[in-house]
Motif scaffolding. Structure first.
Motif, PDB file in Angstrom:
ATOM      1  N   VAL A   8      -4.849  28.036  -2.076  1.00 16.50           N
ATOM      2  CA  VAL A   8      -4.580  29.463  -2.255  1.00 16.50           C
ATOM      3  C   VAL A   8      -5.442  30.026  -3.372  1.00 16.50           C
ATOM      4  O   VAL A   8      -6.074  31.084  -3.225  1.00 16.50           O
ATOM      5  CB  VAL A   8      -3.088  29.701  -2.566  1.00 16.50           C
ATOM      6  CG1 VAL A   8      -2.835  31.164  -2.952  1.00 16.50           C
ATOM      7  CG2 VAL A   8      -2.220  29.327  -1.364  1.00 16.50           C
ATOM      8  N   GLN A   9      -5.491  29.325  -4.487  1.00 10.94           N
ATOM      9  CA  GLN A   9      -6.298  29.782  -5.627  1.00 10.94           C
ATOM     10  C   GLN A   9      -7.786  29.811  -5.287  1.00 10.94           C
ATOM     11  O   GLN A   9      -8.497  30.751  -5.656  1.00 10.94           O
ATOM     12  CB  GLN A   9      -6.036  28.884  -6.830  1.00 10.94           C
ATOM     13  CG  GLN A   9      -4.617  29.013  -7.395  1.00 10.94           C
ATOM     14  CD  GLN A   9      -4.337  28.011  -8.500  1.00 10.94           C
ATOM     15  OE1 GLN A   9      -4.598  26.811  -8.358  1.00 10.94           O
ATOM     16  NE2 GLN A   9      -3.796  28.486  -9.605  1.00 10.94           N
ATOM     17  N   ALA A  10      -8.249  28.790  -4.569  1.00 12.30           N
ATOM     18  CA  ALA A  10      -9.663  28.745  -4.174  1.00 12.30           C
ATOM     19  C   ALA A  10      -9.991  29.868  -3.203  1.00 12.30           C
ATOM     20  O   ALA A  10     -11.072  30.471  -3.264  1.00 12.30           O
ATOM     21  CB  ALA A  10      -9.988  27.389  -3.548  1.00 12.30           C
ATOM     22  N   ALA A  11      -9.054  30.180  -2.291  1.00  5.84           N
ATOM     23  CA  ALA A  11      -9.275  31.247  -1.315  1.00  5.84           C
ATOM     24  C   ALA A  11      -9.400  32.611  -1.978  1.00  5.84           C
ATOM     25  O   ALA A  11     -10.044  33.514  -1.444  1.00  5.84           O
ATOM     26  CB  ALA A  11      -8.132  31.262  -0.300  1.00  5.84           C
ATOM     27  N   ARG A  12      -8.784  32.751  -3.146  1.00  9.59           N
ATOM     28  CA  ARG A  12      -8.773  34.030  -3.848  1.00  9.59           C
ATOM     29  C   ARG A  12      -9.916  34.183  -4.851  1.00  9.59           C
ATOM     30  O   ARG A  12     -10.034  35.226  -5.488  1.00  9.59           O
ATOM     31  CB  ARG A  12      -7.436  34.201  -4.573  1.00  9.59           C
ATOM     32  CG  ARG A  12      -6.249  34.395  -3.634  1.00  9.59           C
ATOM     33  CD  ARG A  12      -4.942  34.336  -4.392  1.00  9.59           C
ATOM     34  NE  ARG A  12      -3.801  34.685  -3.539  1.00  9.59           N
ATOM     35  CZ  ARG A  12      -2.523  34.550  -3.903  1.00  9.59           C
ATOM     36  NH1 ARG A  12      -2.237  34.070  -5.110  1.00  9.59           N
ATOM     37  NH2 ARG A  12      -1.553  34.889  -3.073  1.00  9.59           N
ATOM     38  N   GLU A  13     -10.729  33.163  -5.005  1.00 13.14           N
ATOM     39  CA  GLU A  13     -11.806  33.230  -5.995  1.00 13.14           C
ATOM     40  C   GLU A  13     -12.766  34.378  -5.681  1.00 13.14           C
ATOM     41  O   GLU A  13     -13.111  34.626  -4.524  1.00 13.14           O
ATOM     42  CB  GLU A  13     -12.573  31.901  -6.036  1.00 13.14           C
ATOM     43  CG  GLU A  13     -11.803  30.784  -6.738  1.00 13.14           C
ATOM     44  CD  GLU A  13     -12.613  29.509  -6.831  1.00 13.14           C
ATOM     45  OE1 GLU A  13     -13.754  29.481  -6.314  1.00 13.14           O
ATOM     46  OE2 GLU A  13     -12.099  28.535  -7.413  1.00 13.14           O
ATOM     47  N   ILE A  14     -13.210  35.047  -6.725  1.00 16.30           N
ATOM     48  CA  ILE A  14     -14.027  36.246  -6.566  1.00 16.30           C
ATOM     49  C   ILE A  14     -15.444  35.929  -6.098  1.00 16.30           C
ATOM     50  O   ILE A  14     -16.170  36.798  -5.609  1.00 16.30           O
ATOM     51  CB  ILE A  14     -14.043  37.039  -7.886  1.00 16.30           C
ATOM     52  CG1 ILE A  14     -14.428  38.501  -7.623  1.00 16.30           C
ATOM     53  CG2 ILE A  14     -14.974  36.376  -8.911  1.00 16.30           C
ATOM     54  CD1 ILE A  14     -14.159  39.408  -8.794  1.00 16.30           C
ATOM     55  N   ASN A  15     -15.853  34.664  -6.228  1.00 21.30           N
ATOM     56  CA  ASN A  15     -17.227  34.307  -5.860  1.00 21.30           C
ATOM     57  C   ASN A  15     -17.361  33.758  -4.446  1.00 21.30           C
ATOM     58  O   ASN A  15     -18.405  33.240  -4.077  1.00 21.30           O
ATOM     59  CB  ASN A  15     -17.796  33.290  -6.852  1.00 21.30           C
ATOM     60  CG  ASN A  15     -16.991  31.987  -6.890  1.00 21.30           C
ATOM     61  OD1 ASN A  15     -15.944  31.893  -6.247  1.00 21.30           O
ATOM     62  ND2 ASN A  15     -17.473  31.003  -7.622  1.00 21.30           N
ATOM     63  N   ARG A  16     -16.326  33.899  -3.634  1.00 17.51           N
ATOM     64  CA  ARG A  16     -16.427  33.412  -2.258  1.00 17.51           C
ATOM     65  C   ARG A  16     -17.417  34.256  -1.449  1.00 17.51           C
ATOM     66  O   ARG A  16     -17.684  35.410  -1.782  1.00 17.51           O
ATOM     67  CB  ARG A  16     -15.051  33.438  -1.570  1.00 17.51           C
ATOM     68  CG  ARG A  16     -14.071  32.422  -2.150  1.00 17.51           C
ATOM     69  CD  ARG A  16     -12.902  32.169  -1.220  1.00 17.51           C
ATOM     70  NE  ARG A  16     -13.310  31.542   0.031  1.00 17.51           N
ATOM     71  CZ  ARG A  16     -13.638  30.264   0.159  1.00 17.51           C
ATOM     72  NH1 ARG A  16     -13.625  29.464  -0.882  1.00 17.51           N
ATOM     73  NH2 ARG A  16     -13.980  29.778   1.337  1.00 17.51           N
ATOM     74  N   PHE A  17     -17.940  33.660  -0.372  1.00 16.70           N
ATOM     75  CA  PHE A  17     -18.831  34.412   0.507  1.00 16.70           C
ATOM     76  C   PHE A  17     -18.131  35.682   0.977  1.00 16.70           C
ATOM     77  O   PHE A  17     -16.948  35.668   1.330  1.00 16.70           O
ATOM     78  CB  PHE A  17     -19.180  33.589   1.748  1.00 16.70           C
ATOM     79  CG  PHE A  17     -20.157  32.477   1.510  1.00 16.70           C
ATOM     80  CD1 PHE A  17     -21.419  32.731   1.006  1.00 16.70           C
ATOM     81  CD2 PHE A  17     -19.810  31.165   1.808  1.00 16.70           C
ATOM     82  CE1 PHE A  17     -22.326  31.707   0.792  1.00 16.70           C
ATOM     83  CE2 PHE A  17     -20.707  30.131   1.605  1.00 16.70           C
ATOM     84  CZ  PHE A  17     -21.969  30.395   1.094  1.00 16.70           C
TER      85      PHE A  17
END
Length: 260
Positions: A8-17
């Motif tokens: 969940v935290q990784a999915a919300r990261e601002i640097n995602r594609f």
């Protein structure tokens, strides 16, 4: 394997594609189209026509930003009704010209303020689902970050549904789930496990068809390697779907979602 709340935290990261980055780096060319022809243009949904190895495709996706300014402009990836109506317009256009549709999804949900309600957000989501259920060209839906509620499902009714390794898909957020079920939003980590929102959980349940890896031997893959892999997988899947008749495309998609 990562715990559900880590995902969940990784999915919300601002640097995602973002959808824009995927459209410009996976495809050979991309031309953005704007507006729903009824109210206006919604920056929270990006869509247009792209080419991929000589094939024309329609690309649609929710769009977030990498900083506060862009996220405010994009409404943090939460569309208003005109965003979904733009998507519907582009999907109907794709059907008219025989173009496959590829959707990228990263949203916590549709934006439910008073203006959205006044302009018919529920009806726009329902219409999007209806149009996608009957579209006579193949649809490939890919979750690239958050996938929340009907706002995500409105672009997620594909013949195939994929998830990136660090993405999530759920009826609501873990915080919302914990608040409703236990009256305690601080139990969101526990809620994430109960909800089975991770890609592997959803693959095991046949909700999704494929997971796009973002790591190899527990090491994060380079962005260019992830993009290359996704491009290769998309090309292979579109080539497979080329063999499908219009009748089979619709029947397969409807059967897929009716099994839930």
């Amino acid at each position: 394997m990562k715990e559900a709340y880590e995902i969940v935290q990784a999915a919300r990261e601002i640097n995602r594609f973002t959808t824009k980055e995927l459209a410009e780096n996976i495809f050979d060319a991309f031309f953005e189209l704007h507006g729903d022809r009824r109210f206006g243009d919604d920056p929270a949904i990006l869509g247009g026509i792209a080419s991929l190895e000589g094939r024309a495709v329609t690309v649609i996706g929710t769009q977030k930003g990498h900083d506060v300014k862009e996220n405010v402009h994009r409404n943090f990836g939460s569309p208003h009704p005109e965003g979904y109506r733009k998507s519907i317009r582009l999907m109907k256009q794709a059907e008219k010209f025989g173009r496959p549709v590829i959707t990228f999804i990263n949203t916590s949900g549709a934006f439910c303020d008073v203006e959205s309600e006044n302009r018919g957000i529920g009806e726009a989501i329902a219409e999007s689902l209806l149009v996608m259920s009957q579209l006579k060209v193949p649809i490939l839906s890919i979750f690239i970050g958050e996938g929340g509620s009907g706002g995500a499902l409105a672009l997620g009714m594909g013949n195939q549904v994929w998830m990136m390794e660090n993405s999530m898909y759920s009826v609501l957020s873990p915080e919302g789930f914990a608040s409703i079920l236990w009256k305690d939003s601080s139990r969101s980590k526990e809620a994430a496990e109960v909800m089975k929102i991770s890609p592997q959980n959803l693959l095991d349940l046949d909700v999704v068809d494929k997971i796009i890896p973002e790591s190899k031997r527990k090491k994060k893959m380079k962005n260019e390697d992830v993009l290359h892999l996704m491009r290769k997988e998309i090309i292979g899947t579109l080539n497979m779907m080329d063999e499908w008749t219009q009748e089979y495309i619709v029947q397969q998609r409807q059967k897929r979602f009716r099994q839930f």
